[in-house]
Design a protein around this motif. Structure first.
Motif, PDB file in Angstrom:
ATOM      1  N   ASP A  87      -4.067  12.142  11.043  1.00 35.34           N
ATOM      2  CA  ASP A  87      -4.800  11.599  12.305  1.00 35.34           C
ATOM      3  C   ASP A  87      -4.025  10.301  13.143  1.00 35.34           C
ATOM      4  O   ASP A  87      -4.145  10.185  14.148  1.00 35.34           O
ATOM      5  N   GLY A  88      -3.304   9.628  12.107  1.00 42.58           N
ATOM      6  CA  GLY A  88      -2.501   8.458  12.565  1.00 42.58           C
ATOM      7  C   GLY A  88      -1.353   9.299  13.313  1.00 42.58           C
ATOM      8  O   GLY A  88      -1.199   8.493  14.367  1.00 42.58           O
ATOM      9  N   ASN A 115      -8.045  12.692   7.758  1.00 40.71           N
ATOM     10  CA  ASN A 115      -8.591  12.008   6.601  1.00 40.71           C
ATOM     11  C   ASN A 115      -9.128  10.550   7.050  1.00 40.71           C
ATOM     12  O   ASN A 115      -9.353   9.673   6.164  1.00 40.71           O
ATOM     13  N   ASN A 117      -7.839   7.883   7.856  1.00 44.12           N
ATOM     14  CA  ASN A 117      -6.993   6.791   7.480  1.00 44.12           C
ATOM     15  C   ASN A 117      -5.536   6.895   7.527  1.00 44.12           C
ATOM     16  O   ASN A 117      -4.966   8.286   7.515  1.00 44.12           O
ATOM     17  N   GLY A 119      -2.920   7.797   5.225  1.00 46.37           N
ATOM     18  CA  GLY A 119      -2.853   7.956   3.755  1.00 46.37           C
ATOM     19  C   GLY A 119      -1.595   7.557   3.255  1.00 46.37           C
ATOM     20  O   GLY A 119      -1.427   6.842   2.071  1.00 46.37           O
TER      21      GLY A 119
HETATM   22 MG   LIG Z   1      -4.505  10.310   8.029  1.00 43.39          MG
END
Ligand SMILES: [Mg+2]
Ligand SMILES: Cc1ncc(C[n+]2csc(CCOP(=O)(O)OP(=O)(O)O)c2C)c(N)n1
Ligand code: SF4
Length: 200
Positions: A87-88, A115, A117, A119
């Motif tokens: 997602d980043g 997730n 974040n 990670g």
């Molecule tokens: Mg992520």
């Protein structure tokens, strides 16, 4: 699956393991030979995928996999091109590529392991981190509203945008099969477990 590298580099319980199995199952179900498949990723935990899936692949730059994958597809339209990252990567650093890919509607299958974040860089807040949640970068609680990736995709013209959960393998596998069979740009956002950082 590659067997020589897949024993390393992920925390126990990481949802990426399940999503990889779903991708593998989908490729098997569609009877796609590995020399016809290219998996393109960026940088992050999710983006290590080319080390695990036995096909052509490339870990490109953080935020740039859609640009790379677009070039691969235009160069050889016969290939099945899957973009897979976090997602980043997908909603943060280069969100613009996502929206323009929806708009251009080139036949890519875009899977985001979400997730909520960053990670790999030890759990900082991402564009999908829920409000008020405490992370390494928001010790007092996240003050920014998360956005809705599927809503964004649809508003940019994407005709196939779904949200799945890593634990529901049959449904996730089917969503990936449908995404690959969809003749235009397809987007699958996967709610991904991250036991190390996503504790909300
Ligand atoms: Mg992520
Ligand atoms: C241009 C650039 N900026 C920042 C980084 C550092 N960096 C590497 S991975 C990452 C975050 C990854 O988060 P996400 O895409 O959500 O993947 P995850 O690790 O959660 O699977 C960052 C900021 C980088 N490698 N390149
Ligand atoms: S930090 Fe999270 S996303 Fe990364 S390997 Fe560990 S559980 Fe998976």
């Amino acid at each position: 699956m590659r067997t020589n590298l897949n024993k390393i580099q992920r925390c126990p319980g990481c949802g990426n393991f399940l999503i990889h199995v779903a991708i593998k199952n989908a490729l098997k179900q569609l009877n796609l030979p590995k020399h016809k498949v290219v998996v393109v990723s960026g940088i992050g935990c999710a983006s290590k995928i080319p080390q695990y899936i036995d096909s052509y692949g490339c870990e490109s730059l953080h935020g740039r996999s859609l640009a790379f994958a677009t070039g691969v597809k235009l160069g050889n339209p016969d290939l099945t091109v899957i973009c897979y990252w976090g997602d980043g990567d997908g909603y943060g650093i280069w969100l613009g590529h996502f929206l323009h890919s929806c708009r251009r509607n080139i036949n890519l299958t875009y899977i985001v392991a979400n997730n909520e974040n960053y990670g790999l860089t030890t759990g900082q807040a991402s564009p999908t981190t829920p409000l008020h949640v405490k992370t390494r970068s928001t010790p007092e609680g996240n003050v920014s509203l998360p956005f809705d990736p599927n809503g964004l995709a649809k508003s940019a013209g994407c005709g196939y945008s779904v949200r799945m959960v890593d634990k529901d393998l049959p449904l996730l596998t089917q969503a990936i099969v449908d995404g690959i069979l969809h003749e235009w740009f397809s987007h699958i956002d996967v709610d991904q477990a991250c036991p190390s950082w996503r504790r909300w």
